[in-house]
Write an enzyme that holds these catalytic residues in place. Structure first.
Site, PDB file in Angstrom:
ATOM      1  N   ASP A  67      11.688  13.301  58.704  1.00  0.00           N
ATOM      2  CA  ASP A  67      10.933  14.552  58.571  1.00  0.00           C
ATOM      3  C   ASP A  67      11.736  15.626  57.850  1.00  0.00           C
ATOM      4  O   ASP A  67      12.942  15.481  57.627  1.00  0.00           O
ATOM      5  CB  ASP A  67      10.483  15.051  59.962  1.00  0.00           C
ATOM      6  CG  ASP A  67      11.563  14.912  61.029  1.00  0.00           C
ATOM      7  OD1 ASP A  67      12.744  14.738  60.668  1.00  0.00           O
ATOM      8  OD2 ASP A  67      11.238  14.978  62.219  1.00  0.00           O
ATOM      9  N   ASP A 136       9.549  17.353  74.817  1.00  0.00           N
ATOM     10  CA  ASP A 136       8.131  17.097  75.131  1.00  0.00           C
ATOM     11  C   ASP A 136       7.718  15.664  74.770  1.00  0.00           C
ATOM     12  O   ASP A 136       6.539  15.331  74.724  1.00  0.00           O
ATOM     13  CB  ASP A 136       7.223  18.111  74.403  1.00  0.00           C
ATOM     14  CG  ASP A 136       7.376  18.061  72.878  1.00  0.00           C
ATOM     15  OD1 ASP A 136       8.101  17.172  72.368  1.00  0.00           O
ATOM     16  OD2 ASP A 136       6.770  18.902  72.190  1.00  0.00           O
ATOM     17  N   HIS A 138       8.284  14.070  71.868  1.00  0.00           N
ATOM     18  CA  HIS A 138       7.931  13.771  70.470  1.00  0.00           C
ATOM     19  C   HIS A 138       8.967  12.871  69.801  1.00  0.00           C
ATOM     20  O   HIS A 138      10.143  12.881  70.164  1.00  0.00           O
ATOM     21  CB  HIS A 138       7.710  15.059  69.646  1.00  0.00           C
ATOM     22  CG  HIS A 138       8.925  15.877  69.373  1.00  0.00           C
ATOM     23  ND1 HIS A 138       9.001  17.231  69.643  1.00  0.00           N
ATOM     24  CD2 HIS A 138      10.125  15.564  68.824  1.00  0.00           C
ATOM     25  CE1 HIS A 138      10.172  17.702  69.273  1.00  0.00           C
ATOM     26  NE2 HIS A 138      10.886  16.708  68.774  1.00  0.00           N
ATOM     27  N   GLU A 143       4.112  15.808  67.595  1.00  0.00           N
ATOM     28  CA  GLU A 143       4.021  16.597  68.818  1.00  0.00           C
ATOM     29  C   GLU A 143       2.917  16.047  69.721  1.00  0.00           C
ATOM     30  O   GLU A 143       2.071  15.261  69.273  1.00  0.00           O
ATOM     31  CB  GLU A 143       3.713  18.045  68.440  1.00  0.00           C
ATOM     32  CG  GLU A 143       4.787  18.718  67.587  1.00  0.00           C
ATOM     33  CD  GLU A 143       6.024  19.134  68.371  1.00  0.00           C
ATOM     34  OE1 GLU A 143       6.423  18.428  69.328  1.00  0.00           O
ATOM     35  OE2 GLU A 143       6.622  20.166  68.015  1.00  0.00           O
TER      36      GLU A 143
HETATM   37  C1  F6R Z   1      14.662  14.858  63.917  1.00  0.00           C
HETATM   38  C2  F6R Z   1      13.470  14.578  64.671  1.00  0.00           C
HETATM   39  C3  F6R Z   1      13.224  15.101  66.060  1.00  0.00           C
HETATM   40  C4  F6R Z   1      14.450  15.103  66.969  1.00  0.00           C
HETATM   41  C5  F6R Z   1      14.110  15.678  68.325  1.00  0.00           C
HETATM   42  C6  F6R Z   1      15.326  15.806  69.205  1.00  0.00           C
HETATM   43  O1  F6R Z   1      14.611  14.233  62.650  1.00  0.00           O
HETATM   44  O2  F6R Z   1      12.644  13.938  64.136  1.00  0.00           O
HETATM   45  O3  F6R Z   1      12.208  14.336  66.649  1.00  0.00           O
HETATM   46  O4  F6R Z   1      14.930  13.795  67.099  1.00  0.00           O
HETATM   47  O5  F6R Z   1      13.525  16.932  68.199  1.00  0.00           O
HETATM   48  O6  F6R Z   1      16.202  16.748  68.680  1.00  0.00           O
HETATM   49  P1  F6R Z   1      17.684  16.917  69.242  1.00  0.00           P
HETATM   50  O7  F6R Z   1      18.408  15.658  68.917  1.00  0.00           O
HETATM   51  O8  F6R Z   1      18.257  18.084  68.475  1.00  0.00           O
HETATM   52  O9  F6R Z   1      17.584  17.153  70.705  1.00  0.00           O
END
Ligand code: F6R
Length: 258
Positions: A67, A136, A138, A143
């Protein structure tokens, strides 16, 4: 799903790095799907150490990231392209031309997302997808409420994710509200999935993903239907799993047999 429960995030990152390194060794031309965020940073450092020690090489590896924030230039220090260069690509021997991150400045996001999907397919699909998990539940920026069949597209961030990601920006209002993201359907097509989850604030998400019903309200739960998905958790992230002792015992046996 295999759930590997480690005492620390250091131990879990090394085990996950071993799984990635084994694939790169076996197939030096493999296609990786990569994630940003704080969670995979230690694993990337371990892989960079392996490259420095000449145990593996990424010279012929191609990668596609999950992403990118919509509206951020690749040179912006909070863009995911910038993150990947700083935390991984600049520390290994991968060719930059072989690394792909969605263009957050694409004027026509539909065209950008369709071309991204097409390029992944043309490369033969993703051999191994690295994932983190949001508090959450995701994966990528899928989301709660994202279809489990979703493809790469423009998405909106929930207030929870904006709050979680505000730590990387000067203030919460600087966090982009939209992103381009691979879909759940796109991710589930990867041949192998390696998800990392660390810390107590991920415990509810891990519980819902592993032991809850499969639901678009926890998009990581879609991995329940994947036949080669691995969760590498530290003790805090695994703390709410009902069958955690069983998973720990089972994964030891399975890992030893690989
Ligand atoms: C990042 C991504 C997100 C993160 C998630 C956890 O490319 O796609 O899904 O993996 O938000 O983020 P952290 O690792 O910062 O807790």
């Amino acid at each position: 799903m295999e759930i590997v429960i480690c005492r620390t995030k250091e131990e879990a990152s090394r085990k996950a790095a071993d799984m990635v390194a084994a694939l790169v060794k076996k197939n030096p031309k493999c296609v990786l799907g990569l994630a940003t965020g704080s969670t995979p940073v230690l694993m990337y450092s371990e892989l960079a150490k392996d490259v420095k020690a000449k145990k593996i090489s990424f010279k012929n590896v191609r990668s596609w990231n999950l992403d990118e924030y919509y509206g951020l230039a690749p040179t912006h220090d909070q863009s995911y392209r910038y993150f990947m260069n700083a935390n991984f690509f600049d520390r290994i021997d991968i060719k930059k031309a072989n690394t792909h991150v969605l263009n957050g400045l694409a004027k026509d996001w539909r065209k950008e997302c369709a071309a991204y999907e097409k390029a992944i397919k043309a490369a033969g699909g993703i051999d191994l997808q690295v994932l983190g998990i949001g508090s959450d539940g995701h994966i990528a920026f899928n989301e709660p409420g994202s279809s489990l069949a979703s493809r790469t597209r423009l998405v909106s961030l929930t207030p929870q994710t904006i709050k979680d990601n505000a730590r990387f920006f000067a203030k919460a209002s600087d966090v982009p509200r939209h992103a381009l993201s691979m879909g759940v359907g796109t991710i589930c097509e990867a041949k192998k999935v390696v998800l990392l989850a660390f810390g107590a604030n991920k415990a509810d998400a891990v519980k819902a993903a592993v032991e809850g019903g499969m639901s678009q309200f926890c998009t990581a739960s879609a991995l329940q239907a994947h036949n080669d998905a691995w969760f590498f958790c530290d003790a805090a992230a695994a703390a709410k799993l009902k069958l955690r002792k069983f998973y720990a015992w089972r994964s030891e046996t399975v890992l030893a047999s690989l």
